[in-house]
Design an enzyme around this catalytic site. Structure first.
Site, short mmCIF file in Angstrom:
data_model
loop_
_atom_site.label_atom_id
_atom_site.label_comp_id
_atom_site.label_asym_id
_atom_site.label_seq_id
_atom_site.Cartn_x
_atom_site.Cartn_y
_atom_site.Cartn_z
N ASP A 167 0.83 -1.21 0.00
CA ASP A 167 0.00 0.00 0.00
C ASP A 167 0.87 1.27 0.00
O ASP A 167 2.11 1.19 -0.04
CB ASP A 167 -0.93 -0.06 1.23
CG ASP A 167 -2.28 0.60 0.99
OD1 ASP A 167 -2.40 1.40 0.05
OD2 ASP A 167 -3.21 0.33 1.76
N ASP A 226 -9.98 3.58 -3.44
CA ASP A 226 -10.69 2.41 -2.92
C ASP A 226 -12.10 2.29 -3.48
O ASP A 226 -12.85 3.27 -3.54
CB ASP A 226 -10.79 2.49 -1.39
CG ASP A 226 -9.45 2.25 -0.73
OD1 ASP A 226 -8.42 2.16 -1.45
OD2 ASP A 226 -9.42 2.17 0.51
C1 GLA Z 1 -5.95 1.38 1.60
C2 GLA Z 1 -6.09 0.36 0.49
C3 GLA Z 1 -7.25 -0.56 0.81
C4 GLA Z 1 -7.00 -1.27 2.13
C5 GLA Z 1 -6.76 -0.24 3.22
C6 GLA Z 1 -6.28 -0.88 4.53
O1 GLA Z 1 -7.06 2.21 1.69
O2 GLA Z 1 -6.29 1.00 -0.74
O3 GLA Z 1 -7.45 -1.51 -0.22
O4 GLA Z 1 -5.89 -2.10 2.00
O5 GLA Z 1 -5.77 0.71 2.84
O6 GLA Z 1 -6.01 0.06 5.52
#
Ligand code: GLA
Length: 674
Positions: A167, A226
């Protein structure tokens, strides 16, 4: 269902913004010397399939969930269908590293550690994935891997990890491409140094155009922010991921994020679009729902063998957009045996007839083609046209091959449309006691003609539908249509809302009787009262919003209805108005009775410290009649005037101007003149 936990979303949005704007950067520790450009770990020749806990569980991951999911993969047939990776997302670890600098799995959540969990998952013939972050902390605030790449990669390998999602929160970045590449290269090299084959999934949310460089570093890369479990999120992600098709190839795939299928925030039609287009776009199929509670409908979507075969086709090519028009898109994906997977996607709020053809989807000439409906497996025959009536938010997906057996029925489509609908969730509109025209169209795409054709339209009790054209025809040949206009009358007593209508076609082909039905709807709408009316006192026909519902007379509070504050822009408080969160669309029926709209617009003062940028646009039918330009949270109040003369529809659009970053856009004091 719930949106992703707000604190985490906010954190990520903040970090994304920071990544783009912070000017003084902490130098990135790239302790490992750069290696050869391309990643060649021989993994994921087709997109990975599996599970990730984040969409359904957020931070509530533990060993029991992972083990139960692995068990379920085996017992439910998901493993046999091709699902392989059971992936742990954020929050699996302790808040601090050990004294000697290692990540520590949370001993309460993972009593057997990641090693014990991986052993269990492996014993089921499956693989285990884990999550870390190319920053000082993960998005949920646990220790990140930046500067610890080799230590962490060594531990992952020693534990038996097979997949890493990496990430981008708390990344200490100056936002430059060089920094992004360096941070993600450091982990690629650390993983390679372990000697263990580990799928490497980059998650930088599409910030630095990863499609153009991430294929050299990893096996897949997130292309967007997301996903959340709602239609607007899905629609926006599809439009961002679709143009990236040229960058995908075996071992390197665009990742439009994990599946929301089964989580409850979308209709079955929308979840089928989600799954069909992930297959068409050669996307990873990572289930994001609580499988222990999955319905039969969810399992049917997730295990459809024809869709999985399209996703997993060994050519590993992402379907390309070959045509798009007014909210409809045609994708074509070449398949290893020479067939094409053709997806007809309708993002509109009412059904559309979508037509493509063999040449457009890249198939060579043939007297006939077989269209296999990937959802049902049913075959139809076509002389070349690939067409279907696609429901609102739906996707029809065919595997198209050359040639057709004589026993296969000709492909047809039946649709209901109206010349008067500009923006609505219905096929037609009528006012109480009024009339409106609906059009039915029956088309034959097969080589075989249809005979004894008859099309009828049924309407509710008290309504009438009278054909003004022929509604029967002796015979209908290849690529011919029977188009019938119907005058539909609503009773004077009908109340506002949508009413169902139904078209039925009957015919025979080569002596086989056949019939087809098409459900549609007509909206009963009353124009606004004459005079000047605050727009928030007028009922809308439809309203959609990025986060939470559109609010009347308050700002948008992001979650539940009624959670906003008084609309306030640069200190001016407006008692009337509409609080939105981009991307937002609000549609009103005017019926040609209004002439203008005046409104102030701006980002609400509640986001004074957070940023945000939006564009306010007003549409009269399909014509844009006012545009604010980009407004930020510091722009002065802007006043807009829109000419609505003669318009049937009014649409207020708030564009997020890129990703939604605290985009609380207010329509402040809008006054409608009718
Ligand atoms: C980010 C990622 C998500 C998830 C969250 C976890 O937002 O894009 O897919 O992994 O972190 O905290």
């Amino acid at each position: 269902m719930k949106p992703p936990p707000a604190p985490v979303r906010r954190l990520c949005a903040l970090v994304t913004a920071a990544a783009l704007t912070v000017l003084t950067a902490v130098a990135v520790q790239t302790s490992v010397a750069p290696r050869a450009a391309a990643l060649d770990n021989r993994l994921v020749r087709t997109p990975p399939m599996g599970f990730n806990d984040w969409n359904a569980f957020g931070c509530n991951v533990d060993e029991q969930l992972i083990k139960q999911t692995a068990d379920f993969f085996v017992s439910s047939g998901l493993k046999a269908a091709g699902y392989e990776y059971v992936n742990i997302d954020d929050c699996w670890l302790e808040r601090t590293r050990s004294a000697d600098g290692h990540l520590v799995p949370d001993p309460v959540k993972f009593p057997d550690g990641i090693k014990g969990t991986a052993d269990y998952v492996h014993s089921k013939g499956l693989k285990l994935g884990i999550y870390e972050d190319a920053g000082t902390k993960t998005c949920a605030g646990y220790p990140g891997s930046l500067g610890h790449e080799q230590t962490d990669a060594n531990d992952f390998a020693a534990w038996g990890v097979d997949y890493l999602k990496y990430d981008n929160c708390n990344n200490q970045s100056d936002g430059s491409l060089a920094d992004y590449k360096a941070r993600y290269t450091a982990m690629r090299d650390a993983l390679a140094n372990t000697g263990r084959p580990i799928v490497y999934s980059l998650c930088e949310w599409g910030v630095n155009n990863p499609a153009t460089w991430a294929g050299d570093l990893g096996n897949l890369w997130r292309t967007t922010g997301d996903i959340s479990d709602n239609w607007n999120s899905l629609k926006s992600i599809i439009s961002q991921n679709a143009p990236l098709a040229p960058y995908a190839h075996p071992g390197a795939f665009n990742d439009p994020d994990m599946l929301e299928v089964g989580n409850g925030g979308m209709t079955a039609t929308e979840y089928r679009t989600h799954f069909a287009l992930w297959a068409e776009m050669a996307a990873p199929l990572l289930i994001g729902t609580d499988l222990r509670k999955a319905s039969a409908q969810t399992m049917n979507i997730l295990t459809n063998p024809r869709l999985i075969a399209i996703d997993q086709d060994p050519l590993g090519v992402q379907g390309k957009v070959v045509a798009s028009d007014a909210g409809t898109t045609v994708f074509s994906k070449p398949l290893a045996n020479g067939d094409r997977a053709v997806a007809l996607y309708n993002s509109n709020d009412s059904s559309r007839l979508i037509r493509s053809n063999a040449a457009q989807v890249g198939l060579g000439k043939s007297p006939t083609y077989t269209l296999q409906d990937a959802w049902s497996g049913a075959n139809t025959e076509s002389a070349g046209t690939i067409g279907a009536t696609v429901p609102a938010h739906g996707t029809v997906i065919y595997r198209v091959s050359k040639g057709a057996a004589a026993t296969v029925a000709p492909g047809t489509s039946l649709s209901i449309s109206s010349p008067t609908v500009g923006a609505s969730n219905a096929d037609g509109v009528v006012s109480p006691g009024g009339t409106s025209t609906l059009t039915t169209t029956l088309s034959d795409y097969g080589r075989v003609p249809l005979s004894g054709v008859r099309v009828t339209l049924t309407v509710p009790d008290g309504w009438t539908a009278t054909p003004t054209d022929a509604w029967t025809q002796k015979s209908l040949g290849t690529d011919r249509s029977l188009v019938t206009n119907w005058t539909v009358t609503a009773p004077a007593t009908s109340s506002p809302g949508t009413v169902p209508v139904n078209a039925t076609a009957t015919y025979s082909w080569n002596g086989h009787p056949a019939s087809q039905q098409q459900a549609g709807s007509v909206l009963v709408a009353t124009p606004p009262p004459s005079g000047d009316t605050p727009l928030s006192d007028v009922s809308w026909v439809s309203a959609s919003n990025g986060w939470g519902p559109v609010e009347k007379d308050t700002s948008n509070g992001e979650t539940a209805a009624g959670d906003g504050k008084p609309i306030t822009i640069r200190g001016t408080v407006y008692p009337k108005g509409l609080g939105t969160n981009a991307e937002s669309d609000i549609v009103y029926y005017l019926g040609g009775t209004c002439h203008a709209l005046n409104t102030d617009v701006g980002i609400d003062d509640e986001e004074a410290n957070n940023g945000g940028d939006v564009i306010f646009q007003i549409y009269a039918d399909n014509a844009k009649v006012a545009d604010s330009g980009v407004l930020t949270n510091t722009s002065p109040v802007k006043s807009l005037t829109a000419d609505l003369a003669g318009a049937t529809w009014l649409r207020l659009h708030v564009d997020p101007d890129g990703p939604n970053t605290y985009d609380h856009g207010d329509w402040a004091g809008p006054l409608l003149h009718c």
